[in-house]
Scaffold this motif. Structure first.
Motif, short mmCIF file in Angstrom:
data_model
loop_
_atom_site.label_atom_id
_atom_site.label_comp_id
_atom_site.label_asym_id
_atom_site.label_seq_id
_atom_site.Cartn_x
_atom_site.Cartn_y
_atom_site.Cartn_z
N LEU A 199 5.55 5.33 -1.53
CA LEU A 199 6.19 5.99 -0.40
C LEU A 199 5.75 5.39 0.93
O LEU A 199 6.46 5.46 1.91
CB LEU A 199 5.89 7.48 -0.42
CG LEU A 199 6.39 8.25 -1.63
CD1 LEU A 199 5.95 9.70 -1.54
CD2 LEU A 199 7.91 8.15 -1.70
N MET A 200 4.58 4.81 0.93
CA MET A 200 4.02 4.19 2.14
C MET A 200 3.99 5.16 3.31
O MET A 200 4.18 4.79 4.46
CB MET A 200 4.81 2.92 2.52
CG MET A 200 4.78 1.85 1.45
SD MET A 200 3.12 1.31 1.04
CE MET A 200 2.73 0.33 2.45
N GLU A 201 3.77 6.42 3.01
CA GLU A 201 3.63 7.43 4.06
C GLU A 201 2.15 7.64 4.34
O GLU A 201 1.37 7.77 3.41
CB GLU A 201 4.29 8.74 3.65
CG GLU A 201 5.79 8.64 3.51
CD GLU A 201 6.41 9.96 3.11
OE1 GLU A 201 5.78 11.00 3.33
OE2 GLU A 201 7.52 9.92 2.59
N PRO A 202 1.77 7.69 5.61
CA PRO A 202 0.36 7.92 5.90
C PRO A 202 -0.05 9.34 5.51
O PRO A 202 0.74 10.27 5.55
CB PRO A 202 0.26 7.73 7.41
CG PRO A 202 1.64 7.95 7.91
CD PRO A 202 2.58 7.57 6.80
N LEU A 203 -1.29 9.47 5.10
CA LEU A 203 -1.85 10.75 4.71
C LEU A 203 -3.09 10.98 5.56
O LEU A 203 -3.89 10.07 5.74
CB LEU A 203 -2.22 10.72 3.22
CG LEU A 203 -2.89 11.95 2.65
CD1 LEU A 203 -1.90 13.13 2.62
CD2 LEU A 203 -3.40 11.67 1.25
N ALA A 204 -3.23 12.17 6.09
CA ALA A 204 -4.42 12.49 6.87
C ALA A 204 -5.42 13.22 5.97
O ALA A 204 -5.04 14.13 5.24
CB ALA A 204 -4.05 13.35 8.07
N LEU A 205 -6.65 12.83 6.05
CA LEU A 205 -7.72 13.47 5.28
C LEU A 205 -8.54 14.34 6.21
O LEU A 205 -8.95 13.90 7.28
CB LEU A 205 -8.63 12.42 4.64
CG LEU A 205 -7.99 11.49 3.63
CD1 LEU A 205 -8.99 10.43 3.20
CD2 LEU A 205 -7.50 12.26 2.43
N MET A 206 -8.79 15.58 5.80
CA MET A 206 -9.62 16.48 6.59
C MET A 206 -11.08 16.20 6.27
O MET A 206 -11.45 16.08 5.12
CB MET A 206 -9.26 17.94 6.31
CG MET A 206 -9.88 18.90 7.28
SD MET A 206 -9.17 20.57 7.27
CE MET A 206 -9.29 21.04 5.57
N THR A 248 -11.04 18.52 11.42
CA THR A 248 -10.91 17.13 11.86
C THR A 248 -10.21 16.32 10.79
O THR A 248 -10.55 16.41 9.61
CB THR A 248 -12.30 16.51 12.10
OG1 THR A 248 -13.05 17.37 12.94
CG2 THR A 248 -12.18 15.13 12.73
N THR A 249 -9.24 15.54 11.20
CA THR A 249 -8.54 14.68 10.25
C THR A 249 -8.71 13.22 10.65
O THR A 249 -8.85 12.90 11.83
CB THR A 249 -7.04 15.01 10.20
OG1 THR A 249 -6.48 14.87 11.51
CG2 THR A 249 -6.79 16.41 9.67
N ILE A 250 -8.71 12.38 9.65
CA ILE A 250 -8.71 10.94 9.86
C ILE A 250 -7.58 10.36 9.02
O ILE A 250 -7.23 10.92 7.98
CB ILE A 250 -10.06 10.29 9.49
CG1 ILE A 250 -10.39 10.53 8.02
CG2 ILE A 250 -11.16 10.79 10.40
CD1 ILE A 250 -11.58 9.73 7.51
N PRO A 251 -7.00 9.25 9.46
CA PRO A 251 -5.94 8.65 8.64
C PRO A 251 -6.52 8.01 7.39
O PRO A 251 -7.63 7.48 7.41
CB PRO A 251 -5.32 7.60 9.57
CG PRO A 251 -6.35 7.35 10.62
CD PRO A 251 -7.23 8.56 10.70
N SER A 252 -5.77 8.11 6.32
CA SER A 252 -6.19 7.45 5.09
C SER A 252 -5.26 6.26 4.85
O SER A 252 -4.22 6.14 5.49
CB SER A 252 -6.11 8.43 3.92
OG SER A 252 -4.77 8.63 3.55
N PRO A 253 -5.61 5.41 3.91
CA PRO A 253 -4.71 4.29 3.58
C PRO A 253 -3.37 4.83 3.07
O PRO A 253 -3.28 5.96 2.60
CB PRO A 253 -5.44 3.55 2.47
CG PRO A 253 -6.85 4.01 2.54
CD PRO A 253 -6.83 5.39 3.14
N PHE A 254 -2.35 4.03 3.17
CA PHE A 254 -1.04 4.44 2.65
C PHE A 254 -1.16 4.69 1.15
O PHE A 254 -1.86 3.98 0.44
CB PHE A 254 0.01 3.37 2.93
CG PHE A 254 0.32 3.24 4.38
CD1 PHE A 254 0.12 2.05 5.06
CD2 PHE A 254 0.81 4.32 5.09
CE1 PHE A 254 0.41 1.93 6.40
CE2 PHE A 254 1.10 4.21 6.44
CZ PHE A 254 0.88 3.01 7.10
N ILE A 255 -0.44 5.70 0.69
CA ILE A 255 -0.53 6.13 -0.69
C ILE A 255 0.76 5.76 -1.44
O ILE A 255 1.86 6.07 -0.98
CB ILE A 255 -0.73 7.66 -0.77
CG1 ILE A 255 -1.95 8.09 0.04
CG2 ILE A 255 -0.82 8.13 -2.21
CD1 ILE A 255 -3.26 7.55 -0.45
N GLY A 256 0.61 5.12 -2.57
CA GLY A 256 1.72 4.86 -3.48
C GLY A 256 2.86 4.07 -2.88
O GLY A 256 2.72 3.38 -1.88
#
Length: 142
Positions: free
Chosen positions: A63-70, A53-61
């Motif tokens: 790059l402003m690319e979304p990161l999914a957290l498992m 299961t993944t959830i979105p995390s806040p934008f990182i750095g």
């Protein structure tokens, strides 16, 4: 850990069936405590929350690319959990409830089979029942 059994009080409780429920977790070091705490005790059944299961995390750095957290184990971690806990049986659960899963049940089944543990998992559909006998209760009921 659920311990089902019998006894008139907590001092004479006899465990007849032990169930480990993983909950939403990943393979973290703290899980290594389970086989230590239950050394010499049989774990009859494990309910393993899988699916990656993944959830979105806040934008990182910048790059402003979304990161999914498992937040739940994927197939590989599910296999590692079986190898760590060593239950008699494992029922994978919670692996297809939402559209945020990255690790299908088939991946888990394939990995468990390849590890020679295919006879130690039970795949159930919604509405299925799993029946077990709490050892020792048969004497209580007679």
């Amino acid at each position: 850990m659920l311990e089902l059994g019998y006894g008139a009080s907590s001092t004479d409780f006899t465990c007849g069936y032990r169930i480990y429920i993983s909950g939403d977790t990943l393979m973290v070091d703290e899980l290594n405590e389970i086989p230590k705490r239950y050394a010499g005790h049989q774990i009859d059944l494990m309910l393993a929350h899988l699916g990656g299961t993944t959830i979105p995390s806040p934008f990182i750095g910048r790059l402003m690319e979304p990161l999914a957290l498992m937040v739940t184990m994927d197939a590989e971690q599910g296999l590692q959990l079986i190898q760590l806990i060593q239950p008699d049986l494992t029922i994978p659960i919670h692996y297809d409830d939402y559209d945020v899963f990255t690790s299908p049940l088939e991946d888990f089944q394939r990995m468990v089979e390849a590890a020679g543990l295919g006879d130690r998992i039970v795949i159930m559909d919604r509405g299925d029942q799993f029946r077990f006998l709490v050892k020792g209760l048969e004497q209580e009921q007679e």
